[in-house]
Design a protein around this motif. Structure first.
Motif, PDB file in Angstrom:
ATOM      1  N   ASN A 213       0.839  -1.205   0.000  1.00 18.45           N
ATOM      2  CA  ASN A 213       0.000   0.000   0.000  1.00 18.45           C
ATOM      3  C   ASN A 213       0.867   1.245   0.000  1.00 18.45           C
ATOM      4  O   ASN A 213       1.712   1.422   0.876  1.00 18.45           O
ATOM      5  CB  ASN A 213      -0.924   0.003   1.215  1.00 18.45           C
ATOM      6  CG  ASN A 213      -2.031  -1.029   1.095  1.00 18.45           C
ATOM      7  OD1 ASN A 213      -2.458  -1.374   0.001  1.00 18.45           O
ATOM      8  ND2 ASN A 213      -2.502  -1.539   2.229  1.00 18.45           N
ATOM      9  N   GLU A 214       0.625   2.121  -0.958  1.00  9.74           N
ATOM     10  CA  GLU A 214       1.410   3.350  -1.083  1.00  9.74           C
ATOM     11  C   GLU A 214       0.566   4.600  -0.874  1.00  9.74           C
ATOM     12  O   GLU A 214       1.062   5.609  -0.393  1.00  9.74           O
ATOM     13  CB  GLU A 214       2.065   3.411  -2.464  1.00  9.74           C
ATOM     14  CG  GLU A 214       3.007   4.581  -2.662  1.00  9.74           C
ATOM     15  CD  GLU A 214       4.220   4.523  -1.745  1.00  9.74           C
ATOM     16  OE1 GLU A 214       4.694   5.595  -1.309  1.00  9.74           O
ATOM     17  OE2 GLU A 214       4.708   3.409  -1.461  1.00  9.74           O
ATOM     18  N   ARG A 215      -0.708   4.553  -1.240  1.00  9.23           N
ATOM     19  CA  ARG A 215      -1.611   5.680  -1.060  1.00  9.23           C
ATOM     20  C   ARG A 215      -2.796   5.219  -0.223  1.00  9.23           C
ATOM     21  O   ARG A 215      -3.263   4.078  -0.363  1.00  9.23           O
ATOM     22  CB  ARG A 215      -2.106   6.218  -2.413  1.00  9.23           C
ATOM     23  CG  ARG A 215      -1.031   6.487  -3.436  1.00  9.23           C
ATOM     24  CD  ARG A 215      -0.128   7.654  -3.099  1.00  9.23           C
ATOM     25  NE  ARG A 215      -0.812   8.920  -2.967  1.00  9.23           N
ATOM     26  CZ  ARG A 215      -0.226  10.108  -3.173  1.00  9.23           C
ATOM     27  NH1 ARG A 215       1.046  10.176  -3.526  1.00  9.23           N
ATOM     28  NH2 ARG A 215      -0.902  11.227  -3.002  1.00  9.23           N
ATOM     29  N   PHE A 216      -3.286   6.117   0.639  1.00  6.23           N
ATOM     30  CA  PHE A 216      -4.308   5.753   1.617  1.00  6.23           C
ATOM     31  C   PHE A 216      -5.419   6.792   1.573  1.00  6.23           C
ATOM     32  O   PHE A 216      -5.182   7.963   1.895  1.00  6.23           O
ATOM     33  CB  PHE A 216      -3.696   5.692   3.020  1.00  6.23           C
ATOM     34  CG  PHE A 216      -2.520   4.749   3.122  1.00  6.23           C
ATOM     35  CD1 PHE A 216      -2.668   3.488   3.681  1.00  6.23           C
ATOM     36  CD2 PHE A 216      -1.264   5.126   2.666  1.00  6.23           C
ATOM     37  CE1 PHE A 216      -1.592   2.617   3.776  1.00  6.23           C
ATOM     38  CE2 PHE A 216      -0.177   4.270   2.754  1.00  6.23           C
ATOM     39  CZ  PHE A 216      -0.344   3.002   3.304  1.00  6.23           C
ATOM     40  N   VAL A 217      -6.616   6.371   1.179  1.00  6.18           N
ATOM     41  CA  VAL A 217      -7.717   7.311   1.034  1.00  6.18           C
ATOM     42  C   VAL A 217      -8.845   6.912   1.978  1.00  6.18           C
ATOM     43  O   VAL A 217      -9.232   5.748   2.048  1.00  6.18           O
ATOM     44  CB  VAL A 217      -8.200   7.381  -0.433  1.00  6.18           C
ATOM     45  CG1 VAL A 217      -8.627   6.034  -0.958  1.00  6.18           C
ATOM     46  CG2 VAL A 217      -9.324   8.398  -0.584  1.00  6.18           C
ATOM     47  N   LEU A 218      -9.354   7.889   2.720  1.00  5.90           N
ATOM     48  CA  LEU A 218     -10.443   7.677   3.664  1.00  5.90           C
ATOM     49  C   LEU A 218     -11.772   8.013   3.003  1.00  5.90           C
ATOM     50  O   LEU A 218     -11.947   9.116   2.475  1.00  5.90           O
ATOM     51  CB  LEU A 218     -10.249   8.550   4.904  1.00  5.90           C
ATOM     52  CG  LEU A 218     -11.327   8.417   5.993  1.00  5.90           C
ATOM     53  CD1 LEU A 218     -11.226   7.061   6.682  1.00  5.90           C
ATOM     54  CD2 LEU A 218     -11.202   9.546   7.018  1.00  5.90           C
TER      55      LEU A 218
END
Length: 399
Positions: A213-218
């Motif tokens: 995982n490189e990008r984390f979106v809520l």
């Protein structure tokens, strides 16, 4: 893979239709090389084939950093298996993502494990960065069929899903669903309370357990994607910034919420406000889950009418990483109706004109250049909006 294919070549070499390598006694001495000389030539040919194949498979590979994938490349890459997932070596075991999002760690143990990161920035294997979609929800996911369609055909090597719901809620998704076994151990999270951001940190920490995982979106259970997965993936993985809204509000709902006890770490002039719905790249996500300087003070002092989820990230990241955040969110909401909550849209609201307007709401900067694509997601949509969204998504939203 190439070495295995090349390794089978000697059994297929023939002279005048004969398997001369497999049965050298039947080969004409004047037409074939001696066995001792033939083996080195075959070995060189196999190695050359492997090198050539590697060059063809990795045309845009760089020594370190994020690959810049076009939309067709995203779909092609999702059908390939990263090298780290092949074989049973020690590296493969370290990099293999957990089969389930569930575990028995306490929050303290989880945050400690998630805050670790390698000091060597160059990956020793071919790595496709994934986008972690973190759903903060009270329970059911009424818009799940829309998200299933959004993810369909993308391949699990490009995304991962995590769901934080009310403790005790048991979802009922089939094994074929992207939401199957993706619920993380959760605790109570109430609107306006500090435990709301505790839940957001918990989601980040769980997502960090997957080294891909490189990008984390809520997102929430009321969010919908405004574009197809390939476009969203490319937008996030090629961005030089994380998407966190941060602005100075001198009024009572901004500066008026500052608490004197936050000094000296945070001064009144550094106090910022922003949207709850963020997107972070990996190193900033690690910083957030490992923060023991700012967060303890926010957790103790920022109580209603101060809200941690509106002030912590905008303030702290504007202090620690101002040049790395875009000062905007990629999730659209409508506050025009006033009140403590944004507008909710149901079946009667969702139409072609409405979705077109939302997707083209404004212009913004993306990697320093003007862009007409500013929002990747939108909220809040009621369960009744599902059917019109499913009907319009193929032509208007791209999935």
């Amino acid at each position: 893979m190439q070495m295995q294919g090349g390794g089978a070549a000697p059994a297929a070499v023939s002279v005048n239709g004969k398997d001369s390598f497999g049965n050298p006694a039947r080969a004409a001495p004047s037409r074939s090389l001696p066995l001792k000389l033939l083996k080195p030539f075959l070995l060189i040919a196999v190695l050359a084939t492997g090198v050539l194949a590697a060059g063809l498979l990795l045309p845009g590979a760089s020594s370190y950093g994020l690959p810049r994938l076009t939309v067709p490349d995203v779909l092609a890459a999702s059908r390939q298996t990263p090298c780290a997932e092949k074989g049973d070596g020690a590296l493969e075991r370290w990099t293999r993502p957990p089969a389930s999002a569930w575990h028995n760690m306490t929050d303290e143990e989880l945050l400690w494990v998630a805050s670790m990161q390698p000091r060597v920035r160059r990956y020793p294997y071919r790595r496709l960065p994934k986008v972690a979609f973190m759903f903060l929800t009270r329970g059911p996911l009424p818009l799940a069929p829309l998200w299933e369609r959004f993810f369909n055909g993308s391949g699990p090597v490009l995304f991962s899903v995590y769901v934080h719901s009310t403790p005790g809620y048991r979802p009922d998704f089939p094994p074929t669903s992207v939401f199957y076994r993706r619920q993380v151990p959760s605790q109570v999270a109430r609107w306006g309370e500090t435990n709301m951001f505790d839940a957001e940190r918990r989601l980040l920490a769980n997502a960090l357990l997957d080294s891909g995982n490189e990008r984390f979106v809520l997102v929430s259970e009321t969010c919908v994607p405004l574009h197809g997965f390939p476009a969203v993936y490319r937008y996030l993985t090629q961005s030089r910034h994380s998407f966190v809204g941060s602005f100075y509000d001198p009024g009572p709902h901004g500066r008026g919420r500052y608490r004197a006890g936050l000094a000296p770490e945070v001064s009144p002039e550094q106090w910022r406000k922003g949207a709850q719905w963020f997107e972070l790249e990996r190193s900033l996500a690690v910083f957030v889950v490992g923060d023991d300087r700012y967060y303890p003070k926010f957790r103790e002092l920022c109580r209603p009418p101060c809200y941690v989820d509106e002030h912590y990230l905008p303030t702290v990241l504007s202090i620690e990483a101002a040049g790395r955040i875009a000062n905007r969110s990629v999730t659209w909401v409508d506050w025009s109706r006033g009140g403590a909550h944004p507008a909710t849209f149901g079946e009667a609201d969702v139409g072609e004109a409405f979705l077109t307007k939302v997707a083209a709401q404004q212009t913004c900067l993306y990697n320093g250049q003007p862009s007409e694509v500013c929002f990747l997601f939108a909220r809040k949509f009621a369960p009744s909006a599902l059917q019109p969204l499913l009907a319009l998504a193929p032509t208007l939203l791209g999935y």
